[in-house]
Design an enzyme around this catalytic site. Structure first.
Site, PDB file in Angstrom:
ATOM      1  CG  HIS A 257      44.394  35.743  35.719  1.00 11.69           C
ATOM      2  ND1 HIS A 257      43.487  35.832  35.161  1.00 11.69           N
ATOM      3  CD2 HIS A 257      44.770  34.154  36.183  1.00 11.69           C
ATOM      4  CE1 HIS A 257      42.695  34.575  35.730  1.00 11.69           C
ATOM      5  NE2 HIS A 257      43.672  33.963  36.352  1.00 11.69           N
TER       6      HIS A 257
ATOM      7  CG  ASP B  50      43.780  38.494  32.378  1.00 20.56           C
ATOM      8  OD1 ASP B  50      44.685  37.089  31.895  1.00 20.56           O
ATOM      9  OD2 ASP B  50      42.623  38.335  32.887  1.00 20.56           O
TER      10      ASP B  50
HETATM   11  C1  XLS Z   1      40.052  28.321  36.954  1.00 22.12           C
HETATM   12  C2  XLS Z   1      39.761  29.318  38.199  1.00 22.12           C
HETATM   13  C3  XLS Z   1      40.408  30.753  38.049  1.00 22.12           C
HETATM   14  C4  XLS Z   1      40.714  31.776  38.954  1.00 22.12           C
HETATM   15  C5  XLS Z   1      41.478  33.099  38.975  1.00 22.12           C
HETATM   16  O1  XLS Z   1      39.636  27.340  37.185  1.00 22.12           O
HETATM   17  O2  XLS Z   1      38.830  30.234  38.294  1.00 22.12           O
HETATM   18  O3  XLS Z   1      39.980  32.141  36.750  1.00 22.12           O
HETATM   19  O4  XLS Z   1      39.581  32.743  39.069  1.00 22.12           O
HETATM   20  O5  XLS Z   1      42.829  31.904  38.455  1.00 22.12           O
END
Ligand code: XLS
Ligand code: NI
Ligand code: NI
Length: 455
Positions: A104, A107
């Site tokens: 992300h 991140d």
């Molecule tokens: C949250 C989601 C997130 C997505 C990416 O539950 O799984 O991790 O994979 O934003």
């Protein structure tokens, strides 16, 4: 070379086979092993995620972080901390020997005091990541934007009642998409985050649907404008963080996209645990996506059948993953997609090596599941039973129904004439379930024989 973080693992994790006593080896995953004419690594396209594995400290609603992740300590210079986080992450990717990573925007780059500052941080960290990628050869499976963490997104991003939040989210996704392109990402993911509602009393469903469709149209437009070649993926999830998320499951997302003429622009990123939360099996979600041409990629975490939230555990059920892989292989395999570990350690898993054990186990589960699924495809017995079940549709009656040639009037006439008199036949579910188990047991004993032969 920056400071070594995972000093407990000095070398790359290698294939050790089933007999290996070393927990830091793969028992089944052997990247170069050929399965159905293709390298195992190229079948699975494994990716490690920044979010759970490096960006989160292990906090839960009852307590603060427990993990030993020094770059998350308070009081550090945010960009220096972001660099250490990426240093540790790339050290991990390289030692684990995986081909891909995912992130992300937040991140890898800290949110600044202003949008311009956040943008500059992202730019700098994308360049930094690019250098690590060049050095290690690790590629980007997907990038995404965090549109759920900051308080401005409490009422959603694209579906926020305030158009200024929509604009902010658009600006953020624009940069995240451009960053993903710069890093040669194979896909770009949109998970709904807080696109949903907590109470209908304050929510205009029809309006929010229009907003979300507009947002997804703008993402697709921008993808084409900048010439990003990867796939756009939407990740369904039924609830959490909001009580109801608009991207409930594969079929709901598909319907939404089709309703707005966007089904040609997007594919699905299916998360095993989100399937569980939606009351579906992982197998169902994958099969639906493959059957409708909407399959894109997989978030390979698993849930807990007792807990009603996203526990994001590393996969460990060969059967569950094998059934999913059976559908994926029958659908032609992964193209730009992969299996990413959107999974997190348990809060008590404090040792630095625990992150290795988690990924090794998850990757081995995928590898064993691939061997089982490949056997199921090659042997073809399950497919033959399924084809037999539908054989009638290749006869004249079935063809005339599907081609639209037969009306209700025609069909009634034929039935009334007495030459149509269907007899129920067995669905053979138990037999089929036994055949799946047979493949699982066969794959296990074959792996054991391989290991003995290798000695
Ligand atoms: C949250 C989601 C997130 C997505 C990416 O539950 O799984 O991790 O994979 O934003
Ligand atoms: Ni999830
Ligand atoms: Ni996910």
């Amino acid at each position: 070379m920056s400071q070594e973080f995972f000093s407990g693992v000095s070398n790359r994790i290698l294939f050790g086979g089933l007999e290996s006593k070393d927990p830091l080896t793969y028992k089944v995953y052997n990247p170069d092993r050929i399965v159905l004419g293709k390298r195992m690594e190229d079948h699975l396209r494994v990716a490690v995620c920044m979010w759970h594995s490096f960006a989160s400290g292990g906090s839960d609603v009852f307590g603060s972080g427990t993990f030993d992740r020094p770059w998350l300590a308070s009081g550090l210079d945010p960009l220096a901390a972001a660099r250490s986080k990426l240093d540790a992450a790339f050290e991990f990717f390289e030692k684990l020997g995986v081909p891909f990573w995912t992130f992300h925007d937040r991140d890898i780059a800290p949110e600044g005091r202003t949008f311009a500052e956040s943008a500059a941080n992202l730019d700098e960290m994308v360049d930094y990541a690019a250098r690590h990628m060049d050095r290690t050869g690790v590629r980007l499976l997907w990038g995404t934007a965090n549109l759920f963490g900051h308080p401005r997104y409490a009422a959603g991003a694209a579906t926020n009642p305030d158009p200024e939040v929509f604009a902010y989210a658009a600006a953020q996704v624009k940069l995240a998409l451009e960053s993903t392109k710069k890093l040669d990402g194979a896909n770009y993911v949109l998970w709904g985050g807080r696109e949903g509602y907590d109470t209908l009393l304050n929510t205009d469903l029809a309006h929010e649907e229009k907003q979300l469709a507009r947002f997804l149209t703008l993402v697709a437009e921008h993808k084409h404008r900048i010439g990003f070649k990867g796939l756009l993926l939407i990740e369904p999830k039924p609830h959490e963080p909001t009580k109801h998320q608009y991207d409930h499951d594969s079929a709901v997302v598909h319907g939404f996209l089709a309703r707005h003429g966007l089904d040609g622009e997007y594919r699905l990123n299916i998360e095993a645990n989100h399937a569980t939360l939606a009351g579906h099996s992982f197998h169902h979600e994958i099969a639906y996506a493959v059957a409708t041409g909407m399959f894109g990629s997989v978030d390979a975490n698993r849930g807990d059948y007792q807990n009603g939230w996203d526990t994001d555990q590393f996969p460990n059920s060969v059967e569950e993953v094998a059934l999913a892989l059976f559908e994926i292989l029958r659908g032609g395999g992964l193209s730009t997609g992969g299996f990413n570990f959107d999974a997190k350690l348990r809060r008590q898993s404090l040792d630095r090596n625990d992150l290795f054990h988690a990924h090794i186990g998850g990757i081995d589960t995928l590898a064993e599941a691939l061997l089982v699924a490949a056997e199921m495809v090659e042997r073809g017995a399950i497919d033959r039973l399924r084809d037999e079940r539908y054989a009638g549709w290749t006869d004249e009656l079935g063809k005339s129904i599907l081609s639209g040639g037969a009306t209700f009037v025609d069909l009634e006439r034929r039935v009334a004439l007495g030459n149509i008199d269907p007899r129920p036949v067995s669905g053979r579910q138990e037999l089929l379930e036994n055949m799946v188990n047979q493949e699982i047991w066969t794959a296990a004993s074959r792996a054991k024989a391989d290991a003995t032969a290798a000695k």
